[in-house]
Structures are given as C-alpha cells and as structure tokens.
Design a protein around this motif. Structure first.
Motif, short mmCIF file in Angstrom:
data_model
loop_
_atom_site.label_atom_id
_atom_site.label_comp_id
_atom_site.label_asym_id
_atom_site.label_seq_id
_atom_site.Cartn_x
_atom_site.Cartn_y
_atom_site.Cartn_z
N ALA A 1 0.83 -1.20 0.00
CA ALA A 1 0.00 0.00 0.00
C ALA A 1 0.87 1.26 0.00
O ALA A 1 0.55 2.24 -0.67
CB ALA A 1 -0.93 0.00 1.21
N TYR A 2 1.96 1.23 0.75
CA TYR A 2 2.89 2.37 0.79
C TYR A 2 3.40 2.68 -0.61
O TYR A 2 3.41 3.85 -1.04
CB TYR A 2 4.04 2.03 1.73
CG TYR A 2 5.09 3.11 1.88
CD1 TYR A 2 4.97 4.08 2.87
CD2 TYR A 2 6.21 3.15 1.04
CE1 TYR A 2 5.94 5.07 3.03
CE2 TYR A 2 7.17 4.13 1.19
CZ TYR A 2 7.03 5.08 2.18
OH TYR A 2 7.99 6.07 2.33
N GLY A 3 3.82 1.62 -1.35
CA GLY A 3 4.34 1.82 -2.69
C GLY A 3 3.30 2.36 -3.65
O GLY A 3 3.58 3.27 -4.43
N VAL A 4 2.08 1.84 -3.57
CA VAL A 4 1.03 2.26 -4.49
C VAL A 4 0.58 3.68 -4.19
O VAL A 4 0.48 4.53 -5.08
CB VAL A 4 -0.17 1.29 -4.42
CG1 VAL A 4 -1.36 1.85 -5.18
CG2 VAL A 4 0.22 -0.08 -4.98
N VAL A 5 0.30 3.96 -2.92
CA VAL A 5 -0.24 5.27 -2.53
C VAL A 5 0.78 6.38 -2.78
O VAL A 5 0.44 7.45 -3.32
CB VAL A 5 -0.68 5.26 -1.05
CG1 VAL A 5 -1.01 6.68 -0.59
CG2 VAL A 5 -1.89 4.36 -0.87
N LEU A 6 2.04 6.15 -2.41
CA LEU A 6 3.04 7.20 -2.63
C LEU A 6 3.31 7.44 -4.11
O LEU A 6 3.48 8.58 -4.53
CB LEU A 6 4.34 6.86 -1.91
CG LEU A 6 4.52 7.63 -0.59
CD1 LEU A 6 3.55 7.11 0.46
CD2 LEU A 6 5.94 7.56 -0.09
N THR A 7 3.33 6.38 -4.89
CA THR A 7 3.53 6.56 -6.33
C THR A 7 2.40 7.37 -6.94
O THR A 7 2.62 8.20 -7.83
CB THR A 7 3.63 5.20 -7.04
OG1 THR A 7 4.66 4.42 -6.41
CG2 THR A 7 3.97 5.37 -8.51
N ASN B 1 -1.50 -5.41 -11.46
CA ASN B 1 -0.39 -6.27 -11.03
C ASN B 1 0.27 -5.73 -9.77
O ASN B 1 1.50 -5.68 -9.66
CB ASN B 1 0.64 -6.41 -12.16
CG ASN B 1 0.06 -7.05 -13.40
OD1 ASN B 1 -0.74 -7.99 -13.31
ND2 ASN B 1 0.44 -6.53 -14.57
N GLN B 2 -0.57 -5.28 -8.84
CA GLN B 2 -0.12 -4.79 -7.54
C GLN B 2 0.84 -3.60 -7.66
O GLN B 2 1.74 -3.42 -6.84
CB GLN B 2 0.53 -5.91 -6.72
CG GLN B 2 -0.45 -7.03 -6.37
CD GLN B 2 0.15 -8.01 -5.41
OE1 GLN B 2 1.34 -8.29 -5.42
NE2 GLN B 2 -0.68 -8.56 -4.52
N ALA B 3 0.62 -2.77 -8.66
CA ALA B 3 1.42 -1.55 -8.82
C ALA B 3 0.52 -0.44 -9.36
O ALA B 3 -0.50 -0.70 -10.01
CB ALA B 3 2.59 -1.79 -9.77
N TYR B 4 0.92 0.80 -9.08
CA TYR B 4 0.14 1.93 -9.56
C TYR B 4 0.24 2.01 -11.07
O TYR B 4 1.33 1.97 -11.65
CB TYR B 4 0.65 3.23 -8.93
CG TYR B 4 -0.08 4.45 -9.42
CD1 TYR B 4 -1.44 4.61 -9.21
CD2 TYR B 4 0.61 5.45 -10.11
CE1 TYR B 4 -2.11 5.73 -9.67
CE2 TYR B 4 -0.04 6.59 -10.56
CZ TYR B 4 -1.40 6.71 -10.34
OH TYR B 4 -2.06 7.82 -10.80
N ALA B 5 -0.91 2.13 -11.74
CA ALA B 5 -0.93 2.14 -13.20
C ALA B 5 -1.57 3.41 -13.76
O ALA B 5 -1.87 3.48 -14.95
CB ALA B 5 -1.70 0.92 -13.72
N GLY B 6 -1.75 4.42 -12.92
CA GLY B 6 -2.38 5.65 -13.37
C GLY B 6 -1.37 6.68 -13.84
O GLY B 6 -0.17 6.41 -13.98
N GLY B 7 -1.86 7.89 -14.07
CA GLY B 7 -1.03 8.98 -14.56
C GLY B 7 -0.49 9.85 -13.45
O GLY B 7 -0.86 9.71 -12.27
N TRP B 8 0.32 10.82 -13.83
CA TRP B 8 0.99 11.71 -12.88
C TRP B 8 0.00 12.62 -12.16
O TRP B 8 0.23 13.01 -11.01
CB TRP B 8 2.01 12.52 -13.66
CG TRP B 8 2.89 13.41 -12.83
CD1 TRP B 8 2.88 14.77 -12.82
CD2 TRP B 8 3.92 13.02 -11.91
NE1 TRP B 8 3.84 15.25 -11.95
CE2 TRP B 8 4.49 14.20 -11.38
CE3 TRP B 8 4.40 11.78 -11.48
CZ2 TRP B 8 5.52 14.18 -10.44
CZ3 TRP B 8 5.44 11.77 -10.54
CH2 TRP B 8 5.98 12.94 -10.04
N LEU B 9 -1.10 12.98 -12.82
CA LEU B 9 -2.04 13.93 -12.24
C LEU B 9 -3.44 13.33 -12.03
O LEU B 9 -4.42 14.06 -11.97
CB LEU B 9 -2.15 15.18 -13.13
CG LEU B 9 -0.90 16.05 -13.25
CD1 LEU B 9 -1.13 17.18 -14.23
CD2 LEU B 9 -0.50 16.60 -11.87
#
Length: 335
Positions: free
Chosen positions: A77-83, A146-154
């Motif tokens: 969750a830390y990795g996804v939310v911060l990214t 795949n358990q990683a953030y896949a969205g855009g910068w904004l």
C-alpha cells in the motif's frame, strides 16, 4: 493464518491511530499558520506562536510513526499510494520545511520577520491542502494493475480531491482557532473566537459536502453506509456530528475556553470514523485490502514488540509536555 489476520487488523488500527493523532495534533498548529495573517502584527501574532512553541515539532512525531509504520506493516500500500501522490507528498514536505524554518527564523531575524511570517502561513496552507487532496485521491481510488500503480501523474487532481483539500484547510483552521481560544488572551482570544465561529460553520459545510459526495464515488461506499441493517449503526455518525456541532457553538458563544477545542477534536474523530466506515477493510479502495498489503507475519510481530515499547513513551512525553505548558500564554511565554 488466524494470527496473521489478527495482527493485520491490529496494525491497521495502529496506523489509523497514528494518522489520527497527527491530524489532530499537528492540525491545530497548521491551522494557526493558516489563520496567522489575520492576526495583528506584534502581540497577537507573538501569542499565537508562543502557544505552539513547546509542542509543534513533537506533534510531527506522529507523521513519522504513521508513514514509517505504513511502510513497514503495509509495504504494498505504501508503494502504491506514494507513487500515486508523489507531487502531493513532496508539496506537503516542502510546506512543513518552510513553516519549520520560518518558525525559528522569525525570532532570530527580526528585520525580515514579515517574510518569515508569510513563509509560515504559506507553508502551513500548502501542507494542509496537500494532505486534504491526498485524502481525496485515496478515497476516489487509484488505478492498480499487477499490484502496482498504473495511473497517470495527475490522476489525483479532480474536483472531489480539491473539495477534500479545501475541507481539510478549513477544518485545520477550526482546530487552530479553537486552540487559540484556549491558550491566548485579550484581543487575540476575541479574534480567535470570531474565527472559530466561521471556521466551525465552514467545517460542517465541508463535512456535509464530502459525506454527500463520497457514496457516489464507488458502489461499495454506498453499500457500507446505506445497506440494512448496517445503516442503523452508520446513521449514528451524522447524528453524533450534529450533537457535537450544537454543543460546540453553544460553548463557543457561552465564553468557554477549553470546551470548543475538545469538541472540535470530537468532530474530527467522527469524521475519521466516517472514513473508516467507507474504507475498511481496503487500504487502497476497491483494489488492495489490508491483508493483501500486509507484511509477513514475522515482520509484523517483530515491529509490534517495538511499537508496544515506543508508542507508550511517545504518549507519555507528549502528555507531559502538554501538562507542563498548560494554561494561558502571554507575549513572553507561558504564565
């Protein structure tokens, strides 16, 4: 497996407690920064600064505990939310740095005190707004593959996240004004009381707007709030919010000093409870549950031992600091 589930829930509550402690304890000194420009240069501003001088940096201990605990107990969750929220986190940290530097330098560099006052106010506003927008970004959900953030910068930048950002700024202003009612005196207290009236009304409007919008973000939110028989329990949150709000304005108009701040904290606690109802058991809404994101069982046990020692120490020295510096504060410090 049973102990892993239990430990995960325990850690979820530890992280939630640390975040709540940060919000209410650093919230009021951020609120003072947000309101700072409205106070008269000189005695009023000096009283406001002196009221948080002994505690403001200790309050931020909870930010470290919450962020560090999230990294250790829920690394996914830390990795996804911060990214997903890097620009907001960077803005928040820069705001905290600017206000911290300004806090020290306004006393040691009187020639440029007006500049440091602006930095203190601006840093406080940026940090509070970034925290609110981050909350909105998490509530509206982030794209995960795949358990990683896949969205855009904004992707975090939406009308809803801006609404939550404004709501947190207003709410922190309420905490700051209520704290000053308790701690300062004279014209500064009278001004804080007027500010608390407007900030209290604004906070209730913001809470109502966010509460009305949240169930429409995801169908799961709607079910958690309005499905029977759960609605019989969740309905108590807005009911209690109305009661606390009534008592807040009554005590505020009645001339009470400590009660408005304590009731403002109760409003935040109820808002936090509402967030818990919406989110649990997800840590990244509708994508990652607390069990999906949890660290291995042995890691949780190891960290729990350390937390069981450290957290009571933090609570003890925090309580001692507030006890030592109780009472009203004047221009030159506590009476």
């Amino acid at each position: 497996m049973g102990i892993n589930v239990d430990l995960t829930v325990v850690w979820a509550f530890i992280i939630a407690f640390a975040v709540f402690m940060y919000v209410v304890m650093d919230g009021f000194d951020l609120g003072i920064g947000i309101l700072f420009a409205s106070f008269k240069v000189g005695e009023e501003r000096d009283q406001a600064m002196n009221s948080i001088a002994p505690v403001w940096d200790g309050n931020e201990t909870w930010l470290v505990l919450g962020g560090g605990g999230l990294f250790a107990a829920f690394p996914l969750a830390y990795g996804v939310v911060l990214t997903a929220t890097y620009p907001l986190i960077i803005a928040m940290l820069l705001g905290l740095v600017f206000r911290g530097v300004a806090f020290e330098f306004r006393w040691r560099d009187p020639r440029h005190r007006a500049l440091w006052d602006i930095a203190f106010s601006l840093g406080s506003f940026i940090a509070a707004f970034a925290q609110g927008v981050t909350l909105g970004a998490i509530l509206q959900g982030v794209q995960v593959e795949n358990q990683a953030y896949a969205g855009g910068w904004l992707d975090w930048l939406t009308p809803f996240s801006l609404l939550t950002g404004a709501g947190v700024v207003i709410g922190y202003a309420l905490l700051g004004a209520a704290w000053l009612i308790w701690k300062v005196e004279g014209s500064a207290e009278a001004h804080a009381r007027r500010l608390a009236l407007w900030a209290g009304a604004g906070t209730l409007v913001a809470m109502a707007a966010v509460s009305a919008a949240t169930p429409f973000l995801q169908f799961e939110y709607w079910k958690r709030w309005f499905d029977m028989p759960g609605v019989l329990a969740t309905a108590q949150v807005p009911l209690l919010t109305g009661i606390v709000a009534f008592l807040f304005f009554r005590k505020l108009r009645g001339g009470a000093t400590a009660a408005p701040f304590l009731l403002a904290l109760a409003l935040f606690a109820l808002g936090f409870a509402g967030l818990g109802i919406s989110l649990f058991p997800y840590i990244v809404p509708d994508s990652i549950t607390i069990w999906d994101a949890a660290a291995p069982e042995r890691s949780q046990i190891f960290m729990l031992v350390g937390t069981a020692i450290i957290m009571p120490v933090i609570l003890a020295y925090t309580g001692w600091a507030y006890w030592v510096f109780r009472g009203k504060v004047g221009t030159h410090g506590y009476h």
